[in-house]
Design an enzyme around this catalytic site. Structure first.
Site, PDB file in Angstrom:
ATOM      1  N   VAL A  69      54.029 -57.794  55.770  1.00  0.00           N
ATOM      2  CA  VAL A  69      54.555 -58.671  56.805  1.00  0.00           C
ATOM      3  C   VAL A  69      56.072 -58.590  56.860  1.00  0.00           C
ATOM      4  CG1 VAL A  69      54.806 -61.089  57.497  1.00  0.00           C
ATOM      5  CG2 VAL A  69      52.585 -60.210  56.763  1.00  0.00           C
ATOM      6  N   CYS A 188      44.015 -60.850  52.225  1.00  0.00           N
ATOM      7  CA  CYS A 188      45.016 -61.907  52.108  1.00  0.00           C
ATOM      8  C   CYS A 188      44.389 -63.161  51.510  1.00  0.00           C
ATOM      9  CB  CYS A 188      45.606 -62.220  53.467  1.00  0.00           C
ATOM     10  SG  CYS A 188      46.866 -63.499  53.397  1.00  0.00           S
ATOM     11  N   GLY A 294      48.083 -50.629  44.429  1.00  0.00           N
ATOM     12  CA  GLY A 294      48.417 -51.587  43.382  1.00  0.00           C
ATOM     13  C   GLY A 294      49.253 -51.022  42.260  1.00  0.00           C
ATOM     14  N   ARG A 318      54.922 -52.803  47.473  1.00  0.00           N
ATOM     15  CA  ARG A 318      56.165 -53.151  46.794  1.00  0.00           C
ATOM     16  C   ARG A 318      56.904 -51.934  46.230  1.00  0.00           C
ATOM     17  NH1 ARG A 318      58.279 -57.647  48.192  1.00  0.00           N
ATOM     18  NH2 ARG A 318      59.591 -57.395  46.370  1.00  0.00           N
TER      19      ARG A 318
END
Length: 542
Positions: A69, A188, A294, A318
């Site tokens: 997002v 989510c 992940g 990330r």
């Protein structure tokens, strides 16, 4: 059924309509060019393939930028592609948010824009948007999705947040001609997404999850995929059964995040369970690509996960924000002839130990393949200017690139957060425009940014009118305390969320839905956990 292979010849498609558009050059580095004819994706006409053949072409041997997002917008997506990503996802966009938008051919920028018309906002917000000189696109409304059809052709997957098959199909039909496939968010875990029947709520309702997949597959000629989480911390069976049900419903690819719903981002991904899930799936579901996601922070992590699982691709979230040049492959990685990493030369070690290892050498944290973080941020800002991204959104992503507070604690010691110009999050938070960011990061200019006076062509057939015409704020306003004072800010927002939850539950969630930090729905005085206001949408609690 064909497995991870496809062949066809290239023909022009409707997405080529902007190929003759004038390309602006606003920075010293020109805009990314159309991929050469030697690249695999440009030699394949996906429209001539079945959805499964197209999915195999897109997902097999893939390295993918995850849907994040506010991060996975056009500047970061095109930057990822320039560093070697084979596929990129949009940020999660809720079904009801995309349906009422106008489709705009932006000839000035060479993009296709999906815009929330300004007239759908309150008069107060319209006035503020009209006065926002730092973000000229705001004068006509909020850009929900911007696509570069030359750079992102055959490389863009639209991720939809949905809990209802009819709404999912309506939203998918709106954008399907401008993307290569549709992905359903089933991972989510935040309360507002679950309350709306979206995200991880679908993990507990396999019938509804499969109904969404089968509805999209019956009506679309492009691949349909899903991104899920592990359903159990240790037992692979629940996850395997869920994936098999989705595949039976028609899913053309599945991405599995190696955490369960209850896990926080700063805890290690459950690699051991993820490896077992993927191994078993590849034994029986080899015709459908399986992607893993992940904590893949180094090329050593990526290579080890591929080796142990036999997965068809990897997805980076990330880690890509930490350093997007992680997508850069070493010599021989494409054909498997690359030498083994230092860690691969050792005897098999437990995955939990591997995750805690400070990987060194060619594929490690300080790999020579990586560009400096300073140069990556500078590149990102260049792409932000090139595509005239909203300055507050660019600032938000830069701040995310500069901190490791949401990285697993075992990884933090290995993540260098030093920047050559001495830039700090506090410096960045003081920036009020793209010009300010350019100065702080010493991004070199050649000519001014493109003018906002563009003669755009509206392609919408519905006039862009929204059924929920009262929209309290624009898409990009947020509070800098999210980065400067995260603990206190989070505590305040937690109290606000609790208050809203109480009022929402008593009214069947008829309030406005807003995105939270991880991309889920919330209603906090029309703002999310970063303070970003979003258009109002209505959804009945499922």
């Amino acid at each position: 059924m064909e497995e991870c292979s496809s062949a066809a010849t290239n023909n022009d498609s409707p997405i080529d309509l902007l190929q003759d558009a004038q390309t602006p050059h606003s920075l010293q580095n020109p805009p990314p060019r159309l991929p050469s004819s030697s690249t695999p994706s440009s030699s394949i006409d996906l429209s001539q393939l079945s959805p499964q053949e197209a999915a195999n072409h897109l997902f097999c041997n893939s390295e993918i930028l995850a849907p994040m997002v506010r991060a996975s917008t056009i500047p970061l997506r095109t930057l990822a592609l320039s560093h070697g990503a084979s596929l990129v996802y949009t940020e999660e966009l809720v079904d009801r948010s995309i349906t009422p938008t106008e489709r705009i051919i932006n000839k000035e920028l060479g993009t296709i824009d999906y815009r929330v018309p300004r007239h759908t906002y309150s008069k107060k917000v319209q006035k503020r948007m009209a006065a926002d000189k730092d973000n000229p696109d705001s004068k006509d409304g909020a850009i929900l999705l911007r696509i570069d059809p030359l750079i992102e052709r055959d490389k863009l997957i639209y991720q939809i947040g949905t809990g209802e098959s009819n709404l999912a199909l309506e939203a998918a039909t709106k954008v399907i001609n401008d993307v290569s496939g549709m992905d359903v968010n089933m991972g989510c875990p935040k309360k507002f997404s679950v309350s709306g029947g979206m995200g991880s709520a679908l993990l507990g309702d396999v019938k509804r999850a499969c109904d969404i997949i089968s509805s999209l597959r019956r009506n679309l000629s492009k691949p349909v995929s899903a991104k899920i989480r592990l359903l159990d911390e240790e037992d692979p069976r629940p996850t395997i059964d869920f994936v098999r049900a989705l595949i039976k419903a028609g899913a053309n690819a599945i991405t599995i995040h190696g955490r369960v719903v209850e896990d926080e981002s700063h805890t290690m991904a459950r690699w051991s369970t993820l490896v077992e899930v993927v191994r078993q799936l590849k034994q029986t579901e080899s015709s459908v690509p399986i992607i893993v996601n992940g904590d893949l922070y180094t090329r050593a992590d990526i290579r080890e996960m591929k080796r142990r699982t036999g997965c068809d691709g990897v997805m980076l979230a990330r880690p890509a924000l930490y350093n997007i040049s992680l997508f850069r492959k070493g010599k021989g990685e494409e054909d498997g002839s690359a030498p083994p990493a230092n860690d691969e030369q050792k005897d098999e070690i437990p995955l939990s130990q591997f995750q805690r290892t400070e990987h060194t050498g060619y594929y490690g944290y300080n790999s020579p393949l990586l560009h400096s973080q300073t140069s990556i941020v500078q590149e990102y800002i260049r792409h932000g200017v090139r595509y005239r991204a909203h300055s507050k959104n660019v600032k938000y992503v830069v701040c995310e690139m500069m901190n490791s507070r949401r990285a697993p604690t075992n990884r933090v010691p290995f993540l260098d957060m030093g920047f050559k110009g001495g830039q700090t999050i506090a410096n960045v938070c003081k920036c009020k425009s793209l010009d300010d960011l350019v100065k702080v990061w010493d991004v070199k200019w050649t000519v001014p940014a493109p003018s906002a006076n563009t003669d755009n062509t509206v392609q919408s057939t519905d006039g862009g009118r929204r059924k929920d015409a009262e929209t309290p704020g624009d898409l990009h306003n947020y509070d800098d305390r999210y980065f400067l004072d995260p603990d206190n800010f989070r505590a305040e927002r937690k109290d606000a969320v609790a208050a809203v939850l109480g009022s929402s539950n008593s009214s069947n969630l008829n309030g406005d839905e807003k995105k939270t930090e991880d991309g889920c729905e919330a209603d906090i005085n029309s703002r999310d956990s970063t303070g970003i206001s979003l258009p109002a949408t209505k959804r009945t609690k499922l």
